[in-house]
Design a protein around this motif. Sequence first.
Motif: not given
Length: 277
Positions: A218-221, A228-229, A231-234
């Motif tokens: 789930g998180i990996e997806r 998402v990649r 963004t800073e979080a990604g």
Amino acid sequence: MQGWAADAPAERVISVDGSITEIVYALQQQHRLVGRDTTSTWPEVAQDLPDVGYMRQLSAEGILSLRPDLILVTADAQPQSVLDQLQQARVDIRVIPNAYTLAGVEDKIIQVADALGVREAGVLLASEVVERTTDLLAELQAQSDSPVKAIFVMNAHNSSMMVAGKGSRADAFMSLAGVINPFSDVINNFQNVSGEALMQANPDIIITLDEVAIPGSGIERLLSDPAVRRTEAGRSGKVVAIEARWLNFGPDLPNSLDSLVSRVKAMRSRGESQGDS
């Protein structure tokens, strides 16, 4: 909505809403429960009670089969036609307000206690919850750390993500914890947003539910999503998974807030350590 008041204290109670069930247990009145809804997962022992279904998709037949003399629901309970049917069956129904604030939790505890005939215990419990939460919030305000910007993702599918906005429990919970939600002033409740909107929000951290992360991928997806990649979080892989019950706004609110704050701090510290190395 108010049902017909019983002459004696209710002994067969159904609780609809996880926060109400938590309150009943905190008041030590769980021996009166004969059923609960699907959102009532805490304390874990509550899951042994008969399940009357999801609070927004209730069925009169399943509820009435448990022969309740009191049903406690929040204003989130649906459909209204089922609530009307239950009232027509002369079951006492108490609709408890469900404001996602500390004052709302205080009022909810006292109203549930009143419905169960244990007001004194309710006032005491509410006072304890308010005091503990107020102390925690004061500690947060005294800290010098700059606020973290985070979004709450309910689910993601094909580059479209359902995120929390103003009016949602998740947004109110993050706000209390001192977390800035960039979607708070953009959308209401939960809505799907585009990848472009996600990149523009550019969160430091993504918050989601445990059940989203449980399947393992789930998180990996989530982190593999192209938007998402970017963004800073990604880029830093910062995802915090929380339990759904943390959003109940019940008597466990101070513990839930403290847990979120601790996880966000740990995630931030991890990133700072990596940046220094």
